[in-house]
Scaffold this motif. Structure first.
Motif, PDB file in Angstrom:
ATOM      1  N   LYS A  76      -5.425   8.026   1.776  1.00 12.16           N
ATOM      2  CA  LYS A  76      -6.758   8.191   1.223  1.00 12.16           C
ATOM      3  C   LYS A  76      -7.750   7.391   2.225  1.00 12.16           C
ATOM      4  O   LYS A  76      -8.933   7.819   2.307  1.00 12.16           O
ATOM      5  CB  LYS A  76      -6.702   7.773   0.005  1.00 12.16           C
ATOM      6  CG  LYS A  76      -6.344   8.884  -1.126  1.00 12.16           C
ATOM      7  CD  LYS A  76      -6.684   8.207  -2.449  1.00 12.16           C
ATOM      8  CE  LYS A  76      -6.126   9.443  -3.529  1.00 12.16           C
ATOM      9  NZ  LYS A  76      -6.438   8.787  -5.044  1.00 12.16           N
ATOM     10  N   GLN A  77      -7.086   6.283   2.579  1.00 18.50           N
ATOM     11  CA  GLN A  77      -7.951   5.360   3.552  1.00 18.50           C
ATOM     12  C   GLN A  77      -8.385   5.912   4.625  1.00 18.50           C
ATOM     13  O   GLN A  77      -9.229   5.791   5.291  1.00 18.50           O
ATOM     14  CB  GLN A  77      -7.217   3.948   3.648  1.00 18.50           C
ATOM     15  CG  GLN A  77      -8.085   2.821   4.054  1.00 18.50           C
ATOM     16  CD  GLN A  77      -7.419   1.633   4.141  1.00 18.50           C
ATOM     17  OE1 GLN A  77      -6.222   1.466   3.802  1.00 18.50           O
ATOM     18  NE2 GLN A  77      -8.241   0.413   4.223  1.00 18.50           N
ATOM     19  N   LEU A  78      -7.313   6.414   5.198  1.00 15.56           N
ATOM     20  CA  LEU A  78      -7.424   7.124   6.591  1.00 15.56           C
ATOM     21  C   LEU A  78      -8.250   8.362   6.656  1.00 15.56           C
ATOM     22  O   LEU A  78      -9.421   8.434   7.267  1.00 15.56           O
ATOM     23  CB  LEU A  78      -6.101   7.628   7.137  1.00 15.56           C
ATOM     24  CG  LEU A  78      -5.167   6.593   7.569  1.00 15.56           C
ATOM     25  CD1 LEU A  78      -4.002   7.133   8.032  1.00 15.56           C
ATOM     26  CD2 LEU A  78      -5.681   5.985   8.936  1.00 15.56           C
ATOM     27  N   GLN A  80       0.859  -1.165   0.057  1.00 17.32           N
ATOM     28  CA  GLN A  80       0.004   0.041   0.123  1.00 17.32           C
ATOM     29  C   GLN A  80       0.867   1.372   0.116  1.00 17.32           C
ATOM     30  O   GLN A  80       1.913   1.253   0.858  1.00 17.32           O
ATOM     31  CB  GLN A  80      -0.713   0.056   1.157  1.00 17.32           C
ATOM     32  CG  GLN A  80      -2.091   1.054   1.212  1.00 17.32           C
ATOM     33  CD  GLN A  80      -3.040   0.793   2.337  1.00 17.32           C
ATOM     34  OE1 GLN A  80      -2.414   0.488   3.426  1.00 17.32           O
ATOM     35  NE2 GLN A  80      -4.338   0.986   2.065  1.00 17.32           N
ATOM     36  N   THR A  81       0.783   1.971  -0.874  1.00 19.69           N
ATOM     37  CA  THR A  81       1.544   3.257  -1.037  1.00 19.69           C
ATOM     38  C   THR A  81       1.041   4.307   0.050  1.00 19.69           C
ATOM     39  O   THR A  81       0.043   4.179   0.548  1.00 19.69           O
ATOM     40  CB  THR A  81       1.144   4.040  -2.332  1.00 19.69           C
ATOM     41  OG1 THR A  81      -0.086   4.469  -2.639  1.00 19.69           O
ATOM     42  CG2 THR A  81       1.708   3.025  -3.621  1.00 19.69           C
ATOM     43  N   GLU A  82       1.700   5.466   0.434  1.00 21.02           N
ATOM     44  CA  GLU A  82       1.492   6.203   1.521  1.00 21.02           C
ATOM     45  C   GLU A  82       0.256   7.080   0.934  1.00 21.02           C
ATOM     46  O   GLU A  82      -0.405   7.484   1.919  1.00 21.02           O
ATOM     47  CB  GLU A  82       2.776   7.200   1.507  1.00 21.02           C
ATOM     48  CG  GLU A  82       3.844   6.720   2.492  1.00 21.02           C
ATOM     49  CD  GLU A  82       3.484   6.196   3.680  1.00 21.02           C
ATOM     50  OE1 GLU A  82       2.837   6.889   4.410  1.00 21.02           O
ATOM     51  OE2 GLU A  82       4.085   5.138   4.110  1.00 21.02           O
TER      52      GLU A  82
END
Length: 520
Positions: A43-45, A36-38
Motif C-alpha cells: 500500500k505504501q509503495l 510492516q506487513t507485506e
C-alpha cells in the motif's frame, strides 16, 4: 511520516536531558518492534507511485498550458481550445467533449461568463475529457497532450520572447512571496516588467503605467491610484477617480474587458491627470485592462498610455496587449497572496489577544511567516512580537531569519521542515514552536512560544493554548480555501460580510463560537 517529521517526533519524545545510552536503547527497541506487513508495504509503495504519477501529470499539463499560452497572459480562451479539441481522434469524441465541458462549467461557474481557462481549469478540463473516453485514462491524457502539442506551433523568436516574459512575470510573484506583507515591491516589479518588455519587444516606446484599485467609500465605488511609473507620480499617485468623472476605466470594469483607445485626442472622454500638459500634446494611445481575482471578479485596473512618447503615432500591438493581460494575472496572484498573508496575520493577532489573559505562564510569543527560498532553504519573517503584558508589535518591515545564520533559532527551521511541533530550550528558556499549515500541510507560519523556566504549562493553560492553536489553524485553512478558484466564499456570521481585512479576525471567533455550540 517524512524523515524530518519522524526525527522531530522522536526528538520531542526523548527530550533534551537524556543520555546517549538511553537513545541507543530506544533506537534498538524501535528497530526490533516496528514491523510492516507485506500488505502495508504494498500500500505504501502504491501511494508513493500514485503521488509521483500525479506530480508528473501536473508538470506535463502545466508545460502544455505554457506552450499554448505563448504570450504569457495567464489564461486560454475556452472556445479556441474547444475548436482544436473537436478534431481529437478525427472528431469522434465530440460527445465526450460536450459532457466534459458541462462538468467543467459546474465546477467553475464563472466559465460560462468569462470564457477563459486558467492553468488549473485547463488541467481539470483535460482530465475530465480523458475520463469520458473508454479505455485507459492515462493513455488518453498522453494522446490529448501529444495532439494539443502538435496543434500549436511556435517560432524560435516567439519562444525566446515567451521565455523572457515568463521570467518577468515570475519576478512579480517572487516579490510577493519574499517581502512580508508590503505591496511596494510588487508594484515596483510590475512597473519593471512593463518597462523591460517595452525595451525588448515594444520598439522602446515611452509609456506611462499605473495601477488603481477599487474602494468603497460611503457607499460610493471609486478607483484609487496606488502605483505608477516614476515620472507620473506627482500627477497620478493617490489620486481618486469617481464614476461621474471623465474616463473609460469604469467602462472597462463594468464590461470586464480591456478598452483600447488608439488616439486619445479623438476620443473626448479621457481623464488627463497632468493638467500642465498642453492640449496639443495630449496625443497617443491609451489602454485599460481590468484586474480579476481568482473568481473573475474585477478589483481594479491596469492602465497604460504613450502620451510621453515623441512619436504620437505609437500604438499598442496585439502581442503587447496580450502580455499586459499576463501582467494583470501575475499582479492579481501577487496581490491576493499579500492579502492572504495579511489575513493570516490578523488571525494570529486576534488569537494572541484571546490567549493572553488565559495563559499568564507564557512569557512571549513571536509569530513568523515562512518565505520560500531556493532548494527549500526557507527564510522566516518575524511579523508579530507579543510580551507577557499582552502588548503586541506588528512589524511592517519584518526582520528576516536565514538558516545557518541563526543557530540558536535552528529549532524554528526544524519546525518549518517537519511541520510538526518542536520543543527546545535556549539559554534555559523553554520554547514551543507550533506550525500553521497551508492546505498541503506545508508550513505557512510559526508561533514561537516562550514559557520561561517552566518545562510545561499548567493543565488549564495548556488546554487553552491547544484550543487557540486549533481555532487559528481552522481560520487560516478557511482563508486559504477562499482563495481557490473553484471555491465560492461562504459566510456564517453577519460581521464576515464586511469586505476588509478585519473579517479574518472574526473568523477566529466564529470557529471558537462553533465549537462552543457543538459542546453545549
Amino acid at each position: 511520516l517524512t524523515l524530518p517529521q519522524f526525527v522531530q517526533i522522536m526528538d520531542n519524545f526523548v527530550g533534551e536531558d537524556i543520555s546517549l545510552s538511553t537513545v541507543k536503547k530506544l533506537t534498538a527497541f524501535i528497530k526490533g518492534e516496528y514491523k510492516q506487513t507485506e500488505e502495508e508495504k504494498k500500500k505504501q509503495l502504491e501511494k508513493v507511485h500514485r503521488m509521483s504519477h500525479v506530480a508528473q501529470r501536473k508538470q506535463l499539463l502545466e508545460a502544455l498550458f505554457e506552450k499554448w499560452d505563448s504570450n504569457a497572459c495567464g489564461s486560454l480562451v475556452l472556445e479556441e481550445v474547444l475548436a482544436v479539441l473537436s478534431m481529437f481522434k478525427g472528431g469522434t469524441g465530440k460527445e465526450a467533449l460536450t459532457k466534459a465541458k458541462e462538468r467543467l462549467c459546474s465546477r467553475y461557474p464563472q466559465l460560462s461568463r468569462v470564457g477563459k481557462l486558467s492553468s488549473k481549469a485547463f488541467q481539470t478540463f483535460l482530465e475530465l475529457i480523458a475520463s469520458e473516453f473508454t479505455g485507459n485514462e492515462d493513455e488518453t491524457i498522453d494522446n490529448l497532450v501529444s495532439f494539443l502539442t502538435t496543434s500549436v506551433e511556435q517560432s524560435h523568436t516567439k519562444s525566446l520572447q515567451s521565455s523572457a516574459r515568463r521570467k518577468w512575470l515570475q519576478d512579480i510573484q517572487q516579490a510577493a512571496e519574499t517581502r512580508g506583507t508590503s505591496m511596494e515591491p510588487v508594484y515596483k516589479a510590475v512597473i519593471k516588467a512593463l518597462s523591460q518588455d517595452m525595451e525588448a519587444h515594444g520598439n522602446n516606446k515611452r509609456i506611462s503605467a499605473y495601477i488603481a484599485l477599487l474602494e468603497e467609500n460611503q457607499e460610493q465605488v471609486l478607483l484609487r491610484y496606488v502605483a505608477c511609473t516614476a515620472d507620473d507620480a506627482p500627477y497620478v499617485l493617490n489620486q481618486v477617480l469617481h464614476r461621474d468623472m471623465n474616463g473609460v476605466s469604469f467602462a472597462a470594469i463594468d464590461r470586464g474587458k480591456p478598452i483600447y483607445v488608439p488616439r486619445v485626442q479623438l476620443h473626448g472622454n479621457i481623464h488627463f491627470w497632468n493638467s500642465d500638459r498642453p492640449v496639443e500634446e495630449r496625443k497617443g494611445s491609451f489602454l485599460v485592462l481590468p484586474l480579476y481575482d481568482a473568481h473573475w471578479r474585477v478589483f481594479g485596473i491596469l492602465g497604460l498610455d504613450t502620451l510621453r512618447d515623441q512619436c504620437h503615432k505609437s500604438i499598442f500591438l496585439t502581442h503587447e496587449i496580450t502580455f499586459y493581460e499576463g501582467v494583470c494575472h501575475a499582479f492579481s496572484k501577487a496581490y491576493h497572496h499579500i492579502c492572504m498573508r495579511e489575513n493570516v496575520l490578523e488571525v494570529a493577532a486576534t488569537a494572541l489577544d484571546w490567549l493572553y489573559p488565559r495563559t499568564p505562564s507564557i512569557h512571549t510569543v513571536t509569530t513568523y511567516l515562512v518565505a520560500p527560498g531556493k532548494d527549500k532553504n526557507h527564510a522566516l519573517c518575524k511579523v508579530i512580537t507579543t510580551d507577557n503584558t499582552g502588548q503586541k508589535e506588528i512589524h511592517s518591515s519584518p526582520a528576516v531569519l536565514l538558516r545557518g545564520e541563526n543557530l540558536l533559532r535552528d529549532y524554528l527551521f526544524k519546525c518549518t521542515d517537519s511541520s510538526e511541533v518542536t520543543l527546545t530550550s535556549v539559554h534555559g528558556e523553554h520554547h514551543i514552536a507550533v506550525p500553521l499549515h497551508d492546505l498541503s500541510r506545508q508550513t505557512l507560519g510559526i508561533f514561537d512560544i516562550s514559557i520561561g523556566q517552566h518545562k510545561k504549562l499548567p493543565p488549564q493553560e495548556q488546554k487553552d493554548l491547544q484550543k487557540m492553536l486549533k481555532m487559528a489553524q481552522a481560520a487560516c485553512s478557511e482563508i486559504l480555501q477562499r482563495s481557490l478558484e473553484e471555491i465560492q466564499p461562504t459566510h456564517v456570521l453577519e460581521a464576515e460580510h464586511v469586505a476588509n481585512v478585519r473579517h479574518a479576525g472574526i473568523l477566529f471567533h466564529r470557529f471558537m463560537l462553533q465549537e462552543l455550540r457543538e459542546c453545549v
